[in-house]
Design an enzyme around this catalytic site. Structure first.
Site, mmCIF file in Angstrom:
data_model
loop_
_atom_site.group_PDB
_atom_site.id
_atom_site.type_symbol
_atom_site.label_atom_id
_atom_site.label_comp_id
_atom_site.label_asym_id
_atom_site.label_seq_id
_atom_site.Cartn_x
_atom_site.Cartn_y
_atom_site.Cartn_z
ATOM 1 N N SER A 87 0.846 -1.271 -0.047
ATOM 2 C CA SER A 87 -0.066 0.050 -0.056
ATOM 3 C C SER A 87 0.973 1.179 -0.003
ATOM 4 O O SER A 87 0.264 2.407 -0.110
ATOM 5 C CB SER A 87 -1.026 0.072 1.231
ATOM 6 O OG SER A 87 -0.444 -0.263 2.349
ATOM 7 N N LYS B 195 -6.801 3.733 8.264
ATOM 8 C CA LYS B 195 -5.861 4.716 7.802
ATOM 9 C C LYS B 195 -6.325 6.176 7.566
ATOM 10 O O LYS B 195 -5.728 6.981 7.845
ATOM 11 C CB LYS B 195 -5.448 4.186 6.260
ATOM 12 C CG LYS B 195 -4.474 3.135 6.406
ATOM 13 C CD LYS B 195 -4.444 2.560 4.814
ATOM 14 C CE LYS B 195 -3.765 1.141 4.804
ATOM 15 N NZ LYS B 195 -3.491 0.959 3.380
#
Length: 805
Positions: free
Chosen positions: A710, A753
């Site tokens: 990511s 996140k």
């Protein structure tokens, strides 16, 4: 102890003769006539009563007593022997000794290397201690010699003959009785000496022997001894009968079993109940009453039958008894009555937990189906989320809502399969596994069991506990779960299992397949504020002995506490900070002189209470250099922001990667650089002198391992910023995997996140287009104040992230 009987006169003394030929210091003596003394050194006896004419060995261990014996041997060799009132006293004082004893002479003394002395003594006279001359270095007493008070009468002669006849019969029935005792009886005419001889050789209590020693009236002595003789004769007869009955049924090497059978037979003859038979009968009654399954009942009855044939002294007796206890104490039929009031369940969940709406909704759905189908073999729910978000307490709330018992089993660090399945009974210290132990403890077979920290289960040479959990957590199999200790099936199908984990990756794939995962997200700042106001602050105020009016924390104070003193997904650190704040507030309240004692902690006063702020937003300082980008990362304890730095220096065209990066993250950096080199012209990046420079990519917090795809979008933006000398926007963070074709691919953990970005002051986030649906999982309050961009291609990503020149 071997006892002899002396037929000599007591008015004698010995001449010592030392003998060293045998290798030890041995002293023997020769008799000469001497009258009784009026003073004697006194030696306390703990386990024997000495009578006149009696010859017996004694062991002397204490230093004081050994000195006494040495002085006696060097002197007149006469000593007073008196029974102690308490056997454990090593150096008795006058108050610790009886008044009556026996004057004796030391016939022989042997000293041994272990600093002990063994002496052979001969009883001479009954004596009464009238006082003590000295107590140091040992006792010296004034003695009065007592003569037997008797007269020849037909009654005394008849009593003496009766006692002699009984004693001869006892000798015949007790083979262990020494032959010397029989000879002494036949050669003893004096009634008083006969009583003493019998008392010394019968198995009497010390108190009974002492009473006989103190009775100098011969007739009274014989009257006291007669019932004791009757008792001992009856026991000897019973012992002989029992020995004859038992010998034919026992093995030659089972001495302990033989002794136990003797005791049982004695109890039967005395009309007493055999404790083992009572115990076996009680166990049979329990088995019938507790509703064991057919298989368990057959096994239990078989074990009870084996138990009835064992001696309680056998080691296997305790093991079998413990096994039967486990079988009969399990709740084979006991069930808690379920409360299926869904409104009450919803109220309990809302009272005990703030937020977590989707999780609560799924739990209420589960309870609804359970209400409709009582024998539901439903899913095993696994609550997954960061520490401190309420996973374990949710299971307790479900148990409260259903009215069921609750048990928690911590699996953290568990490495032994036997902790789940139990140990086989062949092992020393074997016991059932934790599942069966918990069932027994809650006393119902339909509790709520929380298997905590499922992702922390390990494995080693002792087995894999995760594999053992496959049967426990499979609704199709756990109706006949077999614990290795019990070795009979037990139905776990009505147990409501919950599991918790911080993340799913370490969980065994086959075990994970049996679980329905419920994700518990990180708490937002607004949720933390409400949790603090509703739960944490009242609890800490109560635990610190304060009232709700004594100390107050305004919302501004709690917000600053959350922002500057905690940075976590859950609320455990927040509760610790509130506890610290409450302690200091309590001290101020107690020491203040204000009459009401109330205290309001303002936000600007936090520094004086807790010190400087522990966390400062990492985005507070704007990005002022090219080659720096902010990424978003997921960790088992929640989301976090990640700074990625890139720089260029003279070299040979290499790529240097540092910061404890994993292989996947290194490959993302390689892919990012390869894409930029291949598409450089379209991105206005020149690579003419690429072979003359090295590029270094670094991720700070180098001590923390980092991996995953990511970070690819953040790395490509940092490299593009370095190569174009365009700075990245300070309020933008991004996440996403990249491909060599320039596509931005979806990643996981979007909610965590984004929450981490919000905690750190980020205003905009750039996410892959394919993660658009995940944006809906982000709390509305965060969506309302944060701008989001969805991108499909790296070119869109770079255009949004970089500032114009």
């Amino acid at each position: 102890m071997s006892l002899e009987w002396s037929m000599s006169s007591p008015e004698t003394e010995f001449i010592s003769i030392n003998d060293t030929s045998s290798g030890s210091d041995t002293t023997t003596f020769r008799r000469v006539t001497k009258p009784p003394p009026d003073k004697l050194p006194v030696l306390g006896l703990s386990d024997i009563v000495v009578f006149p004419k009696m010859v017996a060995p004694l062991l002397v261990e204490s230093a004081q007593s050994i000195r006494l014996i040495d002085d006696v041997v060097q002197g007149e060799r006469l000593i007073g022997l008196v029974l102690q009132r308490q056997a454990e006293v090593e150096n008795p004082e006058p108050k610790d000794l009886h008044e009556f004893g026996c004057g004796a002479r030391v016939l022989k003394m042997l000293k041994f290397p272990d600093n002990t002395v063994r002496i052979l003594i001969e009883g001479l006279w009954r004596v009464r201690i009238t006082g003590y001359e000295s107590t140091s270095p040992y006792l010296v007493g004034r003695v009065e010699v007592l003569k037997d008070a008797s007269e020849e009468s037909p009654e005394i002669i008849a009593l003496a003959r009766h006692l002699k006849t009984q004693f001869e019969e006892i000798i015949k029935l007790a083979p262990a009785m020494p032959e010397e005792a029989k000879v002494a009886v036949l050669n003893t005419e004096a009634a008083g000496q006969l009583c003493d001889l019998i008392a010394a050789n019968l198995n009497l209590k010390l108190e009974e022997r002492q009473t006989i020693l103190e009775t100098f009236d011969v007739k009274q002595r014989m009257e006291f001894l007669r019932p004791l003789m009757d008792r001992e004769l009856e026991l000897a007869r019973l012992g002989s009968k029992i020995q004859h009955e038992v010998t034919n049924t026992m093995a030659k090497n089972q001495r302990d079993f033989f002794l136990r059978e003797q005791i049982r037979a004695i109890q039967r003859e005395l009309g007493e109940t055999d404790p083992t038979a009572v115990e076996v009968a009680a166990l049979r009654e329990q088995i019938e009453r507790n509703g064991l399954s057919d298989e368990a009942k057959a096994v239990a009855l078989k074990e009870v039958e084996r138990l009835s044939q064992m001696s309680p002294a056998m080691a296997e007796y305790a093991l079998t008894r413990n096994y039967i206890d486990w079988l009969v104490s399990l709740p084979w039929t006991q069930l808690s009555e379920d409360k299926f009031d869904l409104h009450q369940a919803e109220r309990i969940l809302n009272e005990q937990h703030y937020g977590l709406e989707k999780v609560k909704e799924r739990l209420l759905e589960f309870l609804t189906v359970l209400k409709l189908k009582r024998n539901l073999k439903g899913p095993i729910l696994c609550l997954v989320g960061p520490p401190g978000v309420g996973k374990t307490s949710l299971g307790k709330s479900v148990a409260d809502a259903l009215g069921r018992k609750f048990a928690r089993i911590s699996l953290g660090g568990l490495r032994d399969e036997a902790e789940i399945r139990g140990h086989r009974r062949t092992y020393v210290g074997a016991m059932p596994g934790r599942i069966i132990q918990s069932i027994r403890r809650v006393e119902t077979r339909n509790p709520v069991i929380m298997l905590d920290e499922l992702d922390k289960v390990g494995s080693d040479f002792r087995g894999d506990p995760a594999s053992a959990l496959l049967e426990v957590l499979d609704p199709q199999q756990n109706s006949s779960f077999i614990d290795l200790y019990l070795d009979v099936p037990f139905d776990l199908s009505q147990v409501l299992f919950f599991t918790t984990a911080n993340w799913l990756d370490p969980i065994h794939p086959a075990l994970r397949d049996r679980l329905e995962v419920l994700q518990l997200p990180s708490y937002t700042a607004v949720e933390k504020l409400q949790i603090a106001k509703r739960f944490l602050v009242p609890r800490q105020i109560e635990e610190h002995g304060l009232t709700k009016h004594a100390v107050k924390y305004p919302d501004a104070t709690l917000k600053k506490l959350i922002q500057d003193y905690t940075r976590e997904a859950g609320v455990r650190q927040l509760e610790r900070e509130i506890a610290a704040l409450t302690r200091k507030a309590a001290r101020k309240i107690v020491t203040r002189l204000t009459p009401n004692g109330a205290l309001t902690v303002k936000a600007e006063e936090l520094k004086s209470f807790l010190g400087p702020a522990k966390f400062v937003s990492e985005t507070a300082e704007k990005i002022t250099e090219s080659g720096i980008a902010v990424g978003l990362a997921w960790t088992p304890v929640g989301g976090d922001i990640l700074f990625i730095e890139a720089t260029r220096m003279t070299g040979k065209g290499g790529l240097i990667l540092t910061g404890s990066l994993g292989d996947v993250m290194k490959e993302s950096a390689q892919a990012a650089l390869s894409y930029l080199r291949s598409q450089g012209s379209g991105l206005q990046i020149e690579f003419k002198d690429h072979d003359k420079f090295d590029i270094h990519v670094h991720v700070p917090a180098g001590a923390t391992p980092k991996d995953g795809p990511s970070a690819g979008s953040t790395i490509v933006v940092a490299l593009a910023s370095l190569l174009t000398q365009r700075k990245v926007r300070s309020d933008v963070a991004m996440t996403g995997e990249i491909s060599l074709r320039g596509r931005v691919l979806p990643v996981g953990g979007i909610k965590e996140k984004v929450l981490a970005a919000a905690r750190s002051g980020i205003k905009q986030v750039i996410l892959p287009e394919l993660n658009r649906n995940d944006w809906e999982d982000v709390p509305k309050e965060i969506r309302d104040r944060m701008k989001v961009h969805f991108v499909r291609h790296i070119s869109e990503l770079i255009a949004l992230a970089l500032r114009p020149k």
